[in-house]
Write an enzyme that holds these catalytic residues in place. Structure first.
Site, PDB file in Angstrom:
ATOM      1  N   ALA A 119     -10.701  -6.287  -7.263  1.00 39.02           N
ATOM      2  CA  ALA A 119     -11.808  -5.673  -6.518  1.00 39.02           C
ATOM      3  C   ALA A 119     -12.445  -4.634  -7.430  1.00 39.02           C
ATOM      4  O   ALA A 119     -11.967  -3.510  -7.545  1.00 39.02           O
ATOM      5  CB  ALA A 119     -11.294  -5.023  -5.242  1.00 39.02           C
ATOM      6  N   ASP A 159       0.857  -1.192   0.000  1.00 37.12           N
ATOM      7  CA  ASP A 159       0.000   0.000   0.000  1.00 37.12           C
ATOM      8  C   ASP A 159       0.895   1.244   0.000  1.00 37.12           C
ATOM      9  O   ASP A 159       1.981   1.234   0.574  1.00 37.12           O
ATOM     10  CB  ASP A 159      -0.872   0.005   1.268  1.00 37.12           C
ATOM     11  CG  ASP A 159      -2.147   0.802   1.104  1.00 37.12           C
ATOM     12  OD1 ASP A 159      -3.241   0.220   1.182  1.00 37.12           O
ATOM     13  OD2 ASP A 159      -2.055   2.043   0.907  1.00 37.12           O
ATOM     14  N   ASN A 160       0.447   2.295  -0.627  1.00 40.36           N
ATOM     15  CA  ASN A 160       1.215   3.558  -0.565  1.00 40.36           C
ATOM     16  C   ASN A 160       0.583   4.544   0.421  1.00 40.36           C
ATOM     17  O   ASN A 160       0.959   5.710   0.449  1.00 40.36           O
ATOM     18  CB  ASN A 160       1.341   4.200  -1.952  1.00 40.36           C
ATOM     19  CG  ASN A 160       0.010   4.668  -2.488  1.00 40.36           C
ATOM     20  OD1 ASN A 160      -1.032   4.349  -1.915  1.00 40.36           O
ATOM     21  ND2 ASN A 160       0.031   5.429  -3.575  1.00 40.36           N
ATOM     22  N   ARG A 199     -17.859   8.942   2.964  1.00 46.43           N
ATOM     23  CA  ARG A 199     -18.933   8.028   2.582  1.00 46.43           C
ATOM     24  C   ARG A 199     -20.071   8.139   3.577  1.00 46.43           C
ATOM     25  O   ARG A 199     -19.920   8.673   4.670  1.00 46.43           O
ATOM     26  CB  ARG A 199     -18.404   6.589   2.490  1.00 46.43           C
ATOM     27  CG  ARG A 199     -17.561   6.401   1.252  1.00 46.43           C
ATOM     28  CD  ARG A 199     -17.100   4.979   1.068  1.00 46.43           C
ATOM     29  NE  ARG A 199     -15.829   4.712   1.706  1.00 46.43           N
ATOM     30  CZ  ARG A 199     -15.070   3.645   1.458  1.00 46.43           C
ATOM     31  NH1 ARG A 199     -15.462   2.753   0.584  1.00 46.43           N
ATOM     32  NH2 ARG A 199     -13.914   3.467   2.081  1.00 46.43           N
ATOM     33  N   TYR A 208     -13.495   7.017 -11.637  1.00 43.75           N
ATOM     34  CA  TYR A 208     -13.522   5.761 -10.877  1.00 43.75           C
ATOM     35  C   TYR A 208     -14.193   4.671 -11.705  1.00 43.75           C
ATOM     36  O   TYR A 208     -13.660   3.576 -11.863  1.00 43.75           O
ATOM     37  CB  TYR A 208     -14.275   6.014  -9.573  1.00 43.75           C
ATOM     38  CG  TYR A 208     -14.405   4.827  -8.640  1.00 43.75           C
ATOM     39  CD1 TYR A 208     -13.278   4.290  -8.008  1.00 43.75           C
ATOM     40  CD2 TYR A 208     -15.653   4.281  -8.352  1.00 43.75           C
ATOM     41  CE1 TYR A 208     -13.403   3.227  -7.121  1.00 43.75           C
ATOM     42  CE2 TYR A 208     -15.786   3.225  -7.466  1.00 43.75           C
ATOM     43  CZ  TYR A 208     -14.658   2.692  -6.851  1.00 43.75           C
ATOM     44  OH  TYR A 208     -14.790   1.644  -5.963  1.00 43.75           O
ATOM     45  N   THR A 232      -5.019   6.476   0.802  1.00 39.84           N
ATOM     46  CA  THR A 232      -6.262   6.646   1.577  1.00 39.84           C
ATOM     47  C   THR A 232      -6.321   5.647   2.723  1.00 39.84           C
ATOM     48  O   THR A 232      -7.284   5.634   3.482  1.00 39.84           O
ATOM     49  CB  THR A 232      -7.513   6.459   0.689  1.00 39.84           C
ATOM     50  OG1 THR A 232      -7.472   5.151   0.090  1.00 39.84           O
ATOM     51  CG2 THR A 232      -7.576   7.516  -0.400  1.00 39.84           C
ATOM     52  N   LEU A 256      -6.756  -4.735  -4.493  1.00 41.12           N
ATOM     53  CA  LEU A 256      -7.759  -3.815  -3.942  1.00 41.12           C
ATOM     54  C   LEU A 256      -7.335  -2.352  -4.028  1.00 41.12           C
ATOM     55  O   LEU A 256      -8.128  -1.463  -3.691  1.00 41.12           O
ATOM     56  CB  LEU A 256      -8.035  -4.157  -2.467  1.00 41.12           C
ATOM     57  CG  LEU A 256      -9.110  -5.209  -2.163  1.00 41.12           C
ATOM     58  CD1 LEU A 256      -8.741  -6.572  -2.715  1.00 41.12           C
ATOM     59  CD2 LEU A 256      -9.341  -5.314  -0.657  1.00 41.12           C
TER      60      LEU A 256
HETATM   61  P1  NAD Z   1      -9.863   2.393   1.008  1.00 39.10           P
HETATM   62  O1  NAD Z   1      -9.669   3.746   0.425  1.00 39.10           O
HETATM   63  O2  NAD Z   1     -10.068   2.266   2.470  1.00 39.10           O
HETATM   64  O3  NAD Z   1      -8.640   1.448   0.621  1.00 39.10           O
HETATM   65  C1  NAD Z   1      -7.973   1.537  -0.606  1.00 39.10           C
HETATM   66  C2  NAD Z   1      -6.498   1.317  -0.341  1.00 39.10           C
HETATM   67  O4  NAD Z   1      -5.776   1.388  -1.595  1.00 39.10           O
HETATM   68  C3  NAD Z   1      -5.899   2.380   0.574  1.00 39.10           C
HETATM   69  O5  NAD Z   1      -5.199   1.776   1.633  1.00 39.10           O
HETATM   70  C4  NAD Z   1      -4.976   3.174  -0.335  1.00 39.10           C
HETATM   71  O6  NAD Z   1      -3.893   3.755   0.332  1.00 39.10           O
HETATM   72  C5  NAD Z   1      -4.568   2.101  -1.341  1.00 39.10           C
HETATM   73  N1  NAD Z   1      -4.066   2.642  -2.599  1.00 39.10           N
HETATM   74  C6  NAD Z   1      -4.646   3.564  -3.403  1.00 39.10           C
HETATM   75  N2  NAD Z   1      -3.863   3.813  -4.468  1.00 39.10           N
HETATM   76  C7  NAD Z   1      -2.764   3.041  -4.328  1.00 39.10           C
HETATM   77  C8  NAD Z   1      -1.586   2.852  -5.093  1.00 39.10           C
HETATM   78  N3  NAD Z   1      -1.367   3.535  -6.241  1.00 39.10           N
HETATM   79  N4  NAD Z   1      -0.654   1.963  -4.670  1.00 39.10           N
HETATM   80  C9  NAD Z   1      -0.842   1.270  -3.520  1.00 39.10           C
HETATM   81  N5  NAD Z   1      -1.935   1.408  -2.750  1.00 39.10           N
HETATM   82  C10 NAD Z   1      -2.883   2.289  -3.149  1.00 39.10           C
HETATM   83  O7  NAD Z   1     -11.067   1.732   0.211  1.00 39.10           O
HETATM   84  P2  NAD Z   1     -11.871   0.377   0.490  1.00 39.10           P
HETATM   85  O8  NAD Z   1     -13.253   0.732   0.813  1.00 39.10           O
HETATM   86  O9  NAD Z   1     -11.107  -0.497   1.400  1.00 39.10           O
HETATM   87  O10 NAD Z   1     -11.882  -0.251  -0.972  1.00 39.10           O
HETATM   88  C11 NAD Z   1     -10.986  -1.294  -1.326  1.00 39.10           C
HETATM   89  C12 NAD Z   1     -11.278  -1.748  -2.748  1.00 39.10           C
HETATM   90  O11 NAD Z   1     -12.617  -2.224  -2.841  1.00 39.10           O
HETATM   91  C13 NAD Z   1     -11.125  -0.631  -3.784  1.00 39.10           C
HETATM   92  O12 NAD Z   1     -10.534  -1.189  -4.955  1.00 39.10           O
HETATM   93  C14 NAD Z   1     -12.553  -0.211  -4.074  1.00 39.10           C
HETATM   94  O13 NAD Z   1     -12.687   0.274  -5.375  1.00 39.10           O
HETATM   95  C15 NAD Z   1     -13.295  -1.533  -3.872  1.00 39.10           C
HETATM   96  N6  NAD Z   1     -14.708  -1.275  -3.497  1.00 39.10           N
HETATM   97  C16 NAD Z   1     -15.027  -0.876  -2.232  1.00 39.10           C
HETATM   98  C17 NAD Z   1     -16.353  -0.628  -1.904  1.00 39.10           C
HETATM   99  C18 NAD Z   1     -16.777  -0.240  -0.513  1.00 39.10           C
HETATM  100  O14 NAD Z   1     -17.975  -0.047  -0.272  1.00 39.10           O
HETATM  101  N7  NAD Z   1     -15.886  -0.121   0.454  1.00 39.10           N
HETATM  102  C19 NAD Z   1     -17.348  -0.743  -2.887  1.00 39.10           C
HETATM  103  C20 NAD Z   1     -16.972  -1.101  -4.172  1.00 39.10           C
HETATM  104  C21 NAD Z   1     -15.647  -1.391  -4.473  1.00 39.10           C
HETATM  105  N1  UDP Z   2     -24.774  10.611   0.970  1.00 38.44           N
HETATM  106  C1  UDP Z   2     -25.523  11.482   1.707  1.00 38.44           C
HETATM  107  N2  UDP Z   2     -24.918  12.218   2.701  1.00 38.44           N
HETATM  108  C2  UDP Z   2     -23.606  12.079   2.996  1.00 38.44           C
HETATM  109  C3  UDP Z   2     -22.825  11.164   2.249  1.00 38.44           C
HETATM  110  C4  UDP Z   2     -23.437  10.453   1.235  1.00 38.44           C
HETATM  111  O1  UDP Z   2     -26.737  11.644   1.485  1.00 38.44           O
HETATM  112  O2  UDP Z   2     -23.136  12.775   3.917  1.00 38.44           O
HETATM  113  C5  UDP Z   2     -25.440   9.832  -0.072  1.00 38.44           C
HETATM  114  C6  UDP Z   2     -24.755   9.884  -1.441  1.00 38.44           C
HETATM  115  O3  UDP Z   2     -25.211  10.994  -2.185  1.00 38.44           O
HETATM  116  C7  UDP Z   2     -25.195   8.558  -2.047  1.00 38.44           C
HETATM  117  C8  UDP Z   2     -25.274   7.625  -0.837  1.00 38.44           C
HETATM  118  O4  UDP Z   2     -25.376   8.465   0.304  1.00 38.44           O
HETATM  119  O5  UDP Z   2     -26.463   8.681  -2.631  1.00 38.44           O
HETATM  120  C9  UDP Z   2     -24.061   6.726  -0.692  1.00 38.44           C
HETATM  121  O6  UDP Z   2     -22.912   7.545  -0.754  1.00 38.44           O
HETATM  122  P1  UDP Z   2     -21.438   7.013  -0.535  1.00 38.44           P
HETATM  123  O7  UDP Z   2     -20.545   8.208  -0.642  1.00 38.44           O
HETATM  124  O8  UDP Z   2     -21.357   6.209   0.703  1.00 38.44           O
HETATM  125  O9  UDP Z   2     -21.136   5.999  -1.725  1.00 38.44           O
HETATM  126  P2  UDP Z   2     -21.765   5.701  -3.166  1.00 38.44           P
HETATM  127  O10 UDP Z   2     -22.774   4.647  -2.926  1.00 38.44           O
HETATM  128  O11 UDP Z   2     -22.372   6.927  -3.763  1.00 38.44           O
HETATM  129  O12 UDP Z   2     -20.595   5.214  -3.920  1.00 38.44           O
END
Ligand code: NAD
Ligand code: UDP
Length: 319
Positions: A122, A39-40, A194, A153, A43, A81
Site C-alpha cells: 500500500a 497489527d500492533n 485528516r 512518510y 493507529t 498496509l
Molecule cells: P490507518 O492508520 O487507519 O491504518 C494503519 C494501520 O497500520 C493501523 O491499524 C496501525 O495500527 C497499523 N500499524 C502501524 N504501524 C504498524 C506496525 N509497526 N506493525 C503493525 N501494524 C502497524 O491508515 P489507513 O488510512 O487505513 O492506511 C492504510 C495504508 O494505506 C497505509 O499504508 C497508508 O500509507 C496507505 N494509504 C492510505 C491512504 C488513505 O487515504 N487512507 C492514502 C494513501 C495511502
Molecule cells: N485540511 C484542512 N483542515 C483540516 C484538515 C486538513 O484544511 O482540518 C487540509 C490539509 O491541509 C490538506 C487537505 O485538507 O490540504 C487534506 O488533508 P489530509 O490531512 O486529509 O490528507 P493529505 O491529503 O494532506 O495527506
C-alpha cells in the site's frame, strides 16, 4: 502459491485493524478467503474488526511488523498496509513511520519470499510530494522534500516501493504496488486529523470548520468500497509496476468544506488556520492505467460516499 480463480486463499493483511485494512479484511472474508489480520494497534483499533472475530476464517495477531514476522503454514497473498497514514499521525510518529516503511516492509517481503506469496504494497500519492505535474500519472517521479516533516512518510513509502521492486527483480517475488490517493469512509478515526473526520465532526457539532491555508489546495476523494475493490483487483492482476488508485474528481478544500457543511445542515463558521509545511497544493490521480490494466474505476459518487460517511460520524459523535 495456489493460483486458481475461486480458490480460498490464505491472506495476511498487515495494518488490518486500521481504516482501509479493516474494510479489506471484511471484503476478503466475504469473498471466501482465510484472513490473518496483523497489527500492533498503533493507529488502528480492535473495534474495527470486532465483528470479524467470531468468523472461523479470521485470525487477529497483535504484532509489530518492524519485528521479525512468523506465520505458521502456507500463505498465498500479503497485503502490506501497516503504516500511520494521517499527516497528524505520522508527524507525531516520525520514527515509527520510517521504521514500518523500511524495516516493516523488509520483514513483510522476507515473509513473502519464505512463503512464495504474492505481495502488495500500500503505497501513496505522497510519493509524488507537492507535484509539479498535474494530474499525476505513474510515470511522474515526484517532488518530495526529504528533510521536511512530511518526508518521514513520503520517503518511507518511496523506500518501500524501491525495496518491493528490488525483491521482485532479485528474488523473483510476485509483487504489486498500489499508489493510494485520499480515501474516506466509515471506520475513519474521529480524531485522526485528516480532512474528512475533521470537517465532518466539526460540522456535526456546530464547531468551526478548520480550513488550512486559504483552502485553494486540491484533493480528490475516493470512497472506501471502491478502494478495496481496486486493491483486490490489483492483487489478482499481473501488473508489477505501480498503479494509481483513487477518484479523479478533484476539488479545492474550501469547496469541500462548504459541501460537507451543507450536507450536515450545519451553521458552523469556516475558519482559516496555518497551512502545514509542504502540504501539496494539488492532487489528482490519473487512473488511465488502472482502467486499462485492472478494468477498475470508482463507482460510488462523492455525494453518495459522503452521505454514508456522515451517517457513521453522526453515530460516532452522537450528533
Ligand atoms: P490507518 O492508520 O487507519 O491504518 C494503519 C494501520 O497500520 C493501523 O491499524 C496501525 O495500527 C497499523 N500499524 C502501524 N504501524 C504498524 C506496525 N509497526 N506493525 C503493525 N501494524 C502497524 O491508515 P489507513 O488510512 O487505513 O492506511 C492504510 C495504508 O494505506 C497505509 O499504508 C497508508 O500509507 C496507505 N494509504 C492510505 C491512504 C488513505 O487515504 N487512507 C492514502 C494513501 C495511502
Ligand atoms: N485540511 C484542512 N483542515 C483540516 C484538515 C486538513 O484544511 O482540518 C487540509 C490539509 O491541509 C490538506 C487537505 O485538507 O490540504 C487534506 O488533508 P489530509 O490531512 O486529509 O490528507 P493529505 O491529503 O494532506 O495527506
Amino acid at each position: 502459491m495456489r493460483v486458481c480463480a475461486g480458490d480460498m486463499m490464505k491472506i495476511l493483511v498487515t495494518g488490518g485493524t486500521g481504516f482501509i485494512g479493516s474494510h479489506l479484511c471484511g471484503y476478503l472474508l466475504d469473498n471466501g478467503h482465510e484472513v490473518i489480520c496483523m497489527d500492533n494497534l498503533l493507529t488502528g483499533s480492535k473495534d474495527n474488526i470486532s465483528h470479524l472475530l467470531s468468523n472461523k476464517n479470521f485470525e487477529f495477531i497483535n504484532h509489530d511488523v518492524t519485528e521479525f514476522i512468523t506465520i505458521d503454514g502456507p500463505l498465498d497473498y500479503i497485503f502490506h498496509l501497516a503504516s500511520p497514514a494521517s499527516p497528524v499521525d505520522y508527524l507525531e510518529l516520525p520514527i515509527q513511520t520510517l521504521k514500518v516503511g523500511s524495516l516493516g516492509t523488509h520483514n513483510a517481503l522476507g515473509l513473502a519470499k519464505a512463503k512464495n506469496a504474492r505481495f502488495l504494497l500500500a503505497s501513496t500519492s505522497e510519493v509524488y510530494g507537492d507535484p509539479q505535474v498535474h494530474p499525476q500519472s505513474e510515470s511522474y517521479w515526484g517532488n518530495v522534500n526529504c528533510i521536511g516533516p512530511r518526508g518521514v512518510y513520503d520517503e518511507a513509502k518511496r523506500f518501500a516501493e524501491a525495496l518491493t521492486l528490488a525483491y521482485h527483480r532479485t528474488h523473483g517475488i510476485d509483487t504489486r504496488i498500489a499508489r493510494i490517493f485520499n480515501t474516506f469512509g466509515e471506520k475513519m478515526r474521529m480524531n485522526d486529523g485528516r480532512v474528512v473526520p475533521n470537517f465532518m465532526t466539526q460540522a456535526l457539532k456546530g464547531e468551526p470548520i478548520t480550513v488550512y491555508g486559504d483552502g485553494s489546495q486540491t484533493r480528490s476523494f475516493c470512497y472506501i468500497s471502491d478502494m478495496v475493490t481496486g486493491l483486490y483487483n490489483l492483487m489478482l492482476s499481473s501488473e508489477i509496476e505501480p498503479v494509481n488508485l483513487g477518484n479523479p474528481e478533484e476539488m479545492s478544500i474550501i469547496d469541500f468544506a462548504n459541501r460537507i457543511k451543507k450536507l450536515a445542515g450545519s451553521d458552523s463558521e469556516i475558519v482559516f488556520k496555518d497551512l502545514p509545511i509542504d502540504d501539496p497544493k494539488t492532487r489528482q490521480p490519473d487512473i488511465t492505467k488502472a482502467r486499462r490494466v485492472l478494468g477498475w474505476e470508482p463507482r460510488v459518487s462523492l455525494d453518495e460516499g459522503l452521505k454514508k460517511t456522515m451517517e457513521w460520524f453522526r453515530v460516532m459523535t452522537g450528533y
